[in-house]
Design an enzyme around this catalytic site. Structure first.
Site, PDB file in Angstrom:
ATOM      1  N   ILE A  51       0.768  -1.067   0.069  1.00  0.00           N
ATOM      2  CA  ILE A  51      -0.096   0.041  -0.190  1.00  0.00           C
ATOM      3  C   ILE A  51       0.939   1.182  -0.175  1.00  0.00           C
ATOM      4  O   ILE A  51       0.417   2.337   0.011  1.00  0.00           O
ATOM      5  CB  ILE A  51      -0.960   0.138   1.190  1.00  0.00           C
ATOM      6  CG1 ILE A  51      -0.130   0.183   2.386  1.00  0.00           C
ATOM      7  CG2 ILE A  51      -2.059  -1.117   1.119  1.00  0.00           C
ATOM      8  CD1 ILE A  51      -1.084   0.506   3.672  1.00  0.00           C
ATOM      9  N   TYR A  52       2.120   1.167   0.292  1.00  0.00           N
ATOM     10  CA  TYR A  52       2.916   2.193   0.309  1.00  0.00           C
ATOM     11  C   TYR A  52       3.137   3.119  -1.130  1.00  0.00           C
ATOM     12  O   TYR A  52       3.277   2.606  -2.209  1.00  0.00           O
ATOM     13  CB  TYR A  52       4.449   2.141   0.516  1.00  0.00           C
ATOM     14  CG  TYR A  52       4.591   1.556   1.971  1.00  0.00           C
ATOM     15  CD1 TYR A  52       3.492   1.751   3.180  1.00  0.00           C
ATOM     16  CD2 TYR A  52       5.965   1.065   2.391  1.00  0.00           C
ATOM     17  CE1 TYR A  52       3.838   1.237   4.234  1.00  0.00           C
ATOM     18  CE2 TYR A  52       6.128   0.740   3.688  1.00  0.00           C
ATOM     19  CZ  TYR A  52       4.955   0.699   4.477  1.00  0.00           C
ATOM     20  OH  TYR A  52       5.308   0.232   5.903  1.00  0.00           O
ATOM     21  N   GLY A  53       2.382   4.330  -1.064  1.00  0.00           N
ATOM     22  CA  GLY A  53       2.156   5.049  -2.250  1.00  0.00           C
ATOM     23  C   GLY A  53       1.287   4.541  -3.423  1.00  0.00           C
ATOM     24  O   GLY A  53       1.225   4.702  -4.508  1.00  0.00           O
ATOM     25  N   GLY A  54       0.332   3.497  -2.856  1.00  0.00           N
ATOM     26  CA  GLY A  54      -0.493   3.027  -3.866  1.00  0.00           C
ATOM     27  C   GLY A  54       0.251   1.861  -4.567  1.00  0.00           C
ATOM     28  O   GLY A  54      -0.263   1.661  -5.737  1.00  0.00           O
ATOM     29  N   GLY A  55       1.367   1.259  -4.079  1.00  0.00           N
ATOM     30  CA  GLY A  55       2.016   0.377  -4.864  1.00  0.00           C
ATOM     31  C   GLY A  55       3.524   1.168  -5.799  1.00  0.00           C
ATOM     32  O   GLY A  55       4.305   0.518  -6.201  1.00  0.00           O
TER      33      GLY A  55
END
Length: 146
Positions: A51-55
């Protein structure tokens, strides 16, 4: 740099790790400089989550690995999965396996050294989680779990 052996593993991880949550908005060149600096300082542990930065954090890190695949052997890469925006958590076998496959694609690597459940849910089906972990381990996609 001081290193610690992770219990019951072959991994010796640096006392300081590089968290990759906030690299989504950096250029490939900037991330490459971060990685080079970390490795030059003896940092070998890199922490990610799907989920970091939406991938995007995994994608930009992966672009560096695609450009310089020899760096992968100098790293211990950990990622996490299970948090689903708008849903809360998903620790189903299908979700875990799909999340790992997405992470591997984004990171341009064939395996994760470590996979963690991101904020584990006490109400999850632990047998289903174990089944996902066993499948991923047998396929050589994840070496250790937590």
């Amino acid at each position: 740099m001081k290193y610690y052996q992770l219990s019951n593993t072959q991994y010796h991880v640096s006392a300081i790790g590089m968290g990759c949550m906030r690299i989504a908005n950096k250029s490939v060149q900037e991330v490459e400089e971060l990685i080079d600096t970390a490795l030059d300082c003896g940092i070998n542990f890199f922490d990610h989550a799907d989920i970091y930065g939406g991938g995007k954090s995994e994608e930009v890190f992966g672009e560096v690995l695609a450009k310089r695949p020899e760096l992968r052997d100098k790293m211990i890469i950990q990622s996490k999965c299970g948090i689903v925006p708008g849903k809360r958590y998903d620790f189903s076998k299908d979700y875990i396996i799909n999340a790992v496959n997405g992470t591997l694609d984004r990171l341009h690597t064939d395996h994760l050294d470590l996979l963690l459940l991101h904020r584990p849910d006490a109400l999850c089906d632990y047998e289903e989680v174990a089944d996902a972990f066993n499948t991923l381990n047998k396929e050589g996609k994840v070496c250790q779990f937590g």
